[in-house]
Scaffold this active site. Sequence first.
Site, PDB file in Angstrom:
ATOM      1  N   THR A  36      -9.663  -0.113  -7.429  1.00  0.00           N
ATOM      2  CA  THR A  36     -10.303  -1.346  -6.977  1.00  0.00           C
ATOM      3  C   THR A  36     -10.635  -1.285  -5.495  1.00  0.00           C
ATOM      4  OG1 THR A  36      -8.104  -2.245  -6.708  1.00  0.00           O
ATOM      5  CG2 THR A  36      -9.271  -2.815  -8.701  1.00  0.00           C
ATOM      6  N   THR A  37      -9.842  -0.535  -4.738  1.00  0.00           N
ATOM      7  CA  THR A  37     -10.156  -0.392  -3.323  1.00  0.00           C
ATOM      8  C   THR A  37     -11.338   0.551  -3.146  1.00  0.00           C
ATOM      9  OG1 THR A  37      -7.787  -0.503  -2.981  1.00  0.00           O
ATOM     10  CG2 THR A  37      -9.121   0.018  -1.083  1.00  0.00           C
TER      11      THR A  37
ATOM     12  N   ASP B 120      -1.415  -0.984 -12.566  1.00  0.00           N
ATOM     13  CA  ASP B 120      -2.405   0.047 -12.308  1.00  0.00           C
ATOM     14  C   ASP B 120      -2.055   1.329 -13.058  1.00  0.00           C
ATOM     15  OD1 ASP B 120      -3.604  -1.697 -10.690  1.00  0.00           O
ATOM     16  OD2 ASP B 120      -3.440  -0.540  -8.847  1.00  0.00           O
TER      17      ASP B 120
END
Lengths: 580, 527
Positions: free
Chosen positions: A147-148, A445
Amino acid sequence: ADLLGFSHSNHFRSETHSSFFLAVREKKKTRSELGSDRGKFEARKMALAFDEFGRPFIILREQDQKTRLRGIDAQKANIAAGKAVARILRSSLGPKGMDKMLQGPDGDVTITNDGATILEQMDVDNQIAKLMVELSRSQDYEIGDGTTGVVVMAGALLEQAERQLDRGIHPIRVAEGYEMASRVAVEHLERISQKFEFDVNNFEPLVQTCMTTLSSKIVNRCKRSLAEIAVKAVLAVADLERRDVNLDLIKIEGKVGGNLEDTELIYGILVDKDMSHPQMPKQIEDAHIAILTCPFEPPKPKTKHKVDIDTVEKFETLRKQEQQYFDEMVQKCKDVGATLVICQWGFDDEANHLLMHRNLPAVRWVGGVELELIAIATGGRIVPRFQELTPEKLGKAGMVREKSFGTTKERMLYIEHCANSKAVTIFIRGGNKMMIDETKRSIHDALCVARNLIRNKSIVYGGGAAEIACSLAVDAAADKYPGVEQYAIRAFAEALDSVPMALAENSGLQPIETLSAVKSQQLKENIPFYGIDCNDVGTNDMREQNVFETLIGKQQQILLATQVVKMILKIDDVISNSEY
Amino acid sequence: MPIDKIFKDDASEEKGERARMASFIGAMAVADLVKSTLGPKGMDKILQSTGRGHSVTVTNDGATILKSLHIDNPAAKVLVDISKVQDDEVGDGTTSVVVLAGELLREAEKLVTSKIHPMTIIAGYRMAAECARDALLKRVIDNKENAEKFRSDLMKIAMTTLCSKILSQDKEHFAEMAVDAVFRLKGSTNLEAIQIIKKPGGSLRDSFLDEGFILDKKIGIGQPKRIENAKILVANTAMDTDKVKIYGARVRVDSMTKVAQIEGAEKEKMKDKVNKILAHGINCFVNRQLIYNFPEELFADAGVLAIEHADFEGIERLGLVTGGEIASTFDNPESVKLGHCKLIEEIMIGEDKLIHFSGVEMGQACSIVLRGASHHVLDEAERSLHDALCVLSQTVNDSRVLLGGGWPEMVMAKEVDELARKTAGKKSHTIEAFSRALVAIPTTIADNAGLDSAELVAQLRAEHHTEGCNAGIDVISGAVGDMEERGIYEAFKVKQAVLLSATEAAEMILRVDEIITCAPRRREDRM
């Protein structure tokens, strides 16, 4: 006023054309105010239309209170906003990435380096920034990891786009170039991806991949054990034939206290509840569980009704009935052979005592989701009415026990050795609340990564290796495209470099030096596995370092980032309420 | 090109060095705040609430102080949180954990200014914490096998815990009480079973642990004040108006006579219930809910002692001590387990009447009556005793103990120092810093006692150079002394939790490079 706009549309001067469409698209009920001073409006650079008599009229409601950016200015402003968001996340990328501390509106503190969480809690106001938040969120929903990276990628694409705009390339051409480039990149990823072999008995490769994900989080102290927990949990619930994993079957429960090392995987369900009566047995072996969604309370028909009591006899009978009712309820559970009752609703005091008296331990106020998980795990059926209880509908568990924690009166119920071990619980312990929350996010995650690998066994190498390989491929492909897009494609290649660059920067290496070294190495040896050596291991070969990422995760990153950037580039007009 | 604002109004963003600075300063401020309460000669704090009545609390319990603070700095909140968790998990060491985390950050700040990256600091701290823990594990004492010795260990731990609190004057007395109470729990950590009753008046020394059980309730009027060989029914049932629970039922009558009839029926119902209860052959009835006058009268007539409105915990404890089950239905008198005790009587403590159950069967729960000059003293005494009880109950399960008085910190510091010497690279500096932070705890203890900390700690370090040394700071005599001889012990679990959660918290704060503060939620003005 919209209608008014239509009636005059023939007489618009061409320069106001686009603004008219905006007015229609915004679907605001605009009240036409015939402005008096034409010069005043022009000075404000507002959308202004003139009819055949030269009278100005206004399309946007209260337009003198709105600020408006058009054309290249709008794009520049949007790009700046997008870049600002990406800049915040840039330092969180990679194993040496830093965390962000977020203080919520109620003063609650979150410490995380999960891109989606940071953006979600950031309380963003700018529309473009909100798009970036959405971007990260959709990566989270779809893949669960990276996501980053996706936001950093989008930021880099925007930055490159700005340069192209400065050169005078039309935004649409840039967007199209990006589109082509992303296709090239995704195809190239497919080519360099490797099949990844594992099975239920040999899940070491899976653990390695999960460790890559966890190494960028605060929990990297025990990444090995956590990765193992995550992989075991996913394998326990995975349907390997259908290649699907239902992550809902993995419950993540956290309790403050203890150490991270005490985190455990429970093949069963953990419920944050205790027995309804303090004197019920705390441990039940070979439990037959009745899972109920009806309360141990007097019946409540859903139709409105009133029972009128007007004679003493009626009062007496009603009383008798009530008692009998409770008795029957408990007896029914007992008759089918249940040794534990788990109920979604509350118990009446009397029923509670009857349960305890008949030696039938019970748990009340268990949430709906937990109830479902218990039903899945124990192979029982959720029973909505006492009448429908049958022995077949009971769930079975080898051991149910209550365990207390710490010095406060906190107990949890373990349901273990279930008939069907398809539902598992990951129980996280940690020094403080923020730690637990962050661990939960990290485990999530890792679970997603493991799931993606089961769905699709292809992997690419991490540490920026995949991005560098793509960048080389895109750069090479650029020359084949005639036309202005070529430049945009080159810009795309450059943007791809920014991820390994950020990785190197965060790891305290010389970004440009490191990147160029790795790039030339890849090109020279034609091996797409060289990446940034973030942990100072001494080798650039990501195969040796066991740093992988899933192919679909990487592809999704590139596609999503390109999509959002295209969207941002296509905006040429921003109308917003000005400050006052 | 003006960059549009990204955040909403009032939201702020601090980055890089500034963010790190803000969190260091916040965390250290909190640590310094509670620092002076550490150790046997630590000072207390007065907390005045801003709420109605401006109630005042005097305490030196770290968790209590921090809980009452309104803190805006996010890093400081992390420290408050670890202190709270320490309280929930092991009960003691709430101040030490904050002080240690604060010291770790102070050292980290120095390292950051000398251009060492936070990630390197974290890596070093982790290695050091691991090493420190191993050092403690090597030196633990475990006397679980030897019951007598174990008891004396517990006594010493209790005394060590209590000596930093208000109870230090009578620490032997209270330690004895706490150990007895914990032994009664028989390994359970459910401290709810120990009831602490606070009654102002008398002195702290008059506090006692009752061998029976005390219920802070009055006996109904006209009922016997003293029952021998009591058979007790513990109940949770409505004894006011026993309404019909079937939904939608209501009474609708058309004449006064009918009202009277229904009322009669209701009374009859209650009478029935009382009779059923009496059929259990009891002479004492304890209910969690209210008992109205009518049934109370009936009980009085039957010579049964009826106690109303005993709260949830009271009922549970009573169930535990007397061995009776908590009943809500009364149709099967033969199978309900009744509680038993030798004697129920009304006793007076100070000016209050209480009910005393003595000669109980099971005795898993117990009561401690605290006496003291004022409410503040009693509250603080309760907190102190609670700390001691927590530590003891945890130690019963995990019987490893250590010496106290700064001994564990010195042992850890020595090992960590050695590790620093062996480690190559920048990490070595941070490992050294970790050991300095550890030594800060005995330094603070000495400082708080008004001793020459520099001198004492240096002496201590020299002493610790010899293997198997038991030296620590003896605050009473103001010198370095043998901790084993002086009987200063601490629980291993507490020390381990302090070490690990302080490191974890420091690590967490160090990793932050940006603080984003959202706009505070607007509250409706309630003016």
